[in-house]
Write an enzyme that holds these catalytic residues in place. Structure first.
Site, PDB file in Angstrom:
ATOM      1  CE  LYS B  63       1.124  14.310   0.393  1.00  0.00           C
ATOM      2  NZ  LYS B  63       1.797  13.666  -0.628  1.00  0.00           N
ATOM      3  CG  MET B 209      -4.538  11.688   4.366  1.00  0.00           C
ATOM      4  SD  MET B 209      -4.207  12.668   5.822  1.00  0.00           S
ATOM      5  CE  MET B 209      -2.368  12.754   5.607  1.00  0.00           C
ATOM      6  CG  ASN B 241       1.241   5.914   2.338  1.00  0.00           C
ATOM      7  OD1 ASN B 241       0.436   6.406   2.998  1.00  0.00           O
ATOM      8  ND2 ASN B 241       2.055   4.931   2.547  1.00  0.00           N
ATOM      9  CB  CYS B 242       0.569  11.681   4.138  1.00  0.00           C
ATOM     10  SG  CYS B 242      -0.334  12.161   2.580  1.00  0.00           S
ATOM     11  CB  VAL B 243      -0.731   7.557   7.194  1.00  0.00           C
ATOM     12  CG1 VAL B 243      -0.949   6.833   8.382  1.00  0.00           C
ATOM     13  CG2 VAL B 243      -1.724   8.202   6.795  1.00  0.00           C
TER      14      VAL B 243
END
Lengths: 125, 428
Positions: B63, B209, B241-243
């Site tokens: 992550k 996200m 920001n996890c994408v």
């Protein structure tokens, strides 16, 4: 009264955003974008980006896009953005078609799209 | 504003009875880490593991990656507005545990959160394979919503990075590197014959996200503004920001932004580095108009000759990138854009979802659609059950032997759009 129309294939958006001017379709993500292009050809303006979120268009099946409620002359910038978004989407689909997702993941995709479009509607209000 | 970065070189990490640095080895007390993470009532458990360069380890789903830092002197504390009070940072001395990182893992959603391989072909594509990683695999309480899980995971990583920094605050750094940006008129007078250059730093800001925080503020709610570059080195900008693993900016990237570092290196020699303009990447097109108007206006206001613009993400941000580029060029200011590409598996398709003839100077971080084969690793930290649900992988990506065939976009940091990687292309 809203100044926009929300074009979506996301059931979570339909359920939670009680919008008078919602245009719900059962079509694919690409189908939603083509529906937007049809509206743009009729003189509606694009209000939100069709390639919203970093989730790729061959991954998420869901898409919500805002366009203007009023229609006038063709807006070339809107047309330019929707055409390049459609082109980009086709490129991703030709690379690898969308996988068959389990329900849990479909729910996640719905939530991401819902979050992004809710934030956008908040900006308009 | 002047900041000294004191680098404490870490070439090994081990578990120990107390958290300390001895002869380049970072010892970490796992019990203390665990108790800090579990202070958050949203988290049910945390597994703490170590991953070192060259080990046969795959970490997934990643992550965030965070470098431990501590303020030794100067105003405020690291990660202002989130971990410490919202004081203005970027002055004095900050010590850095260089060569290690805190990596957070959690299956917040069931797809695409990134892979770090510590050895093999995948390791070449991620800068984090070269670090001694303290990995936190965070499991949520039953029924925790994705928003709260993301927040809890993000906070756990920041708290542990801060804890490691604080615990080693008294260590004497191996090297001390000064960075300085003066007030506007002083800076302009410093090198009057050199071109004035600033950096337009685009931050991912689309929603769940896809968020970035500036001094604790959700950056989708800002209008573009100026920062001293050294504020960013003290954690003024944080990743939520996890994408899109390959081209998201982790907190580690923000702290170590190579564009800022390179501009400082050339400051006073080739250019006069005037500062950083931060801006966002919202979905509402009117927000894009406003923000790009502001970046162009601020560039003009600063009397700039040149601007470097970096973006974060794909699709929607491509439009912001081009709008920023075009409007700044229209002010008579030269631009260079930094991006990555989704150019199809053979690299021959259109790379970006927007374009303009004025975007004629481009630095690429590589093609995220490129296919890669990742052999099995002896040990998995995190969970593999979602690997075929990561961006750029597909049904059947994960073989029975644990190997993976997928696009480069599965790898954390592989095509980073700040240039914090090895991939690029040259046109002669």
């Amino acid at each position: 009264m809203n100044s926009y129309i929300l074009i979506t294939n996301n059931p979570m958006v339909k359920k939670n955003l009680i919008e008078k001017d919602i245009f719900f379709t059962n079509k694919s993500l690409l189908g939603v974008l083509i529906e937007c292009r049809n509206h743009i050809h009729k003189g509606h303006k694009l209000l939100s980006h069709p390639l919203s979120s970093s989730v790729k268009p061959n991954e998420t099946p869901f898409k919500s896009v805002l366009i203007s409620k009023s229609a006038s002359n063709l807006d070339y910038r809107s047309l330019e953005i929707i055409e390049s978004s459609i082109l980009s989407t086709k490129k991703f689909i030709s690379n690898a078609p969308q996988p068959k997702w389990p329900d849990k993941i479909l729910d996640d995709f719905m939530l991401i799209d819902y979050s992004v479009i809710s934030n956008t509607i908040d900006s308009i209000k | 504003m002047r900041l000294e970065i004191g680098e404490i070189i870490i070439d090994d990490v081990q578990f120990g009875n107390s958290t300390k640095v001895e002869n380049g080895t970072l010892f970490v007390n796992a019990d203390e880490i665990k108790s800090i993470v579990l202070e958050d009532e949203h988290i049910s458990s945390v597994d703490i593991d170590l991953a070192k360069p060259g080990e046969s380890i795959r970490i997934t789903p990643v992550k965030d990656v965070i470098e431990p830092r501590v303020k030794v002197s100067g105003n405020g504390g690291i990660f202002p507005g989130i971990i410490n009070k919202v004081d203005t940072v970027g002055t004095g001395r900050t010590n850095v545990l260089k060569g290690c990182a805190v990596v957070t893992c959690g299956k917040i959603v069931g797809f695409q959160e990134g892979i770090i391989d510590m050895t093999g072909p995948g390791a070449k594509y991620t800068p984090f394979s070269k670090l001694n990683n303290i990995v936190l695999v965070i499991k949520p309480k039953e029924g925790l919503k994705q928003y709260d899980y993301e927040h809890a995971t993000r906070m756990a990583g920041l708290k542990i990075a801060t804890y490691l920094g604080e615990a080693t605050k008294e260590v004497t750094p191996d090297t001390v590197i000064p960075y300085e940006t003066k007030s506007l008129f002083e800076q302009a007078d410093l090198y009057p014959d050199l071109p004035k250059v600033a950096y337009v730093y685009m931050l991912q800001t689309q929603g769940l996200m896809h968020d970035t925080y500036v001094y604790g503020v959700d950056a989708k709610k800002i209008v573009p503004t100026l920062l001293y570059p050294t504020e960013i080195m003290d954690g003024a900008i944080l990743s939520g920001n996890c994408v899109s693993a390959c081209d998201k900016n982790t907190t580690y990237h923000h702290l170590n932004n190579p564009i800022i570092k390179n501009l400082y290196e050339k400051d006073g020699k080739e250019i006069n580095f005037m500062g950083v303009i931060i801006t966002n990447e919202n979905v509402y097109l009117a927000d894009k108009e406003r923000s790009s108007n502001f970046t162009a206006k601020l560039s003009r206001y600063l009397g700039l000759d040149g601007v470097i613009i970096s973006q974060e993400g794909f699709g929607n941000p491509d439009t912001d990138l081009i709008m920023n580029c075009k409007k700044i060029e229209d002010e008579g200011i030269k631009t260079v854009i930094v991006t990555d590409e989704y150019a199809g598996r053979d690299g021959s398709s259109q790379s970006l979802a927007d374009a303009d003839p004025k975007a004629d100077a481009v630095v690429t971080g590589g093609n995220a659609n490129q296919l890669i084969h990742l052999p099995p690793m002896e040990k998995i930290i995190g969970m593999l059950d979602y690997v075929d649900k990561i961006a750029g992988s597909f049904d059947g990506s994960l073989s029975e032997d644990g190997s993976i065939v997928a696009e480069l976009q599965v790898i954390t940091g592989a095509t980073n759009e700040l240039g914090f990687n090895k991939l690029s292309a040259k046109t002669y």
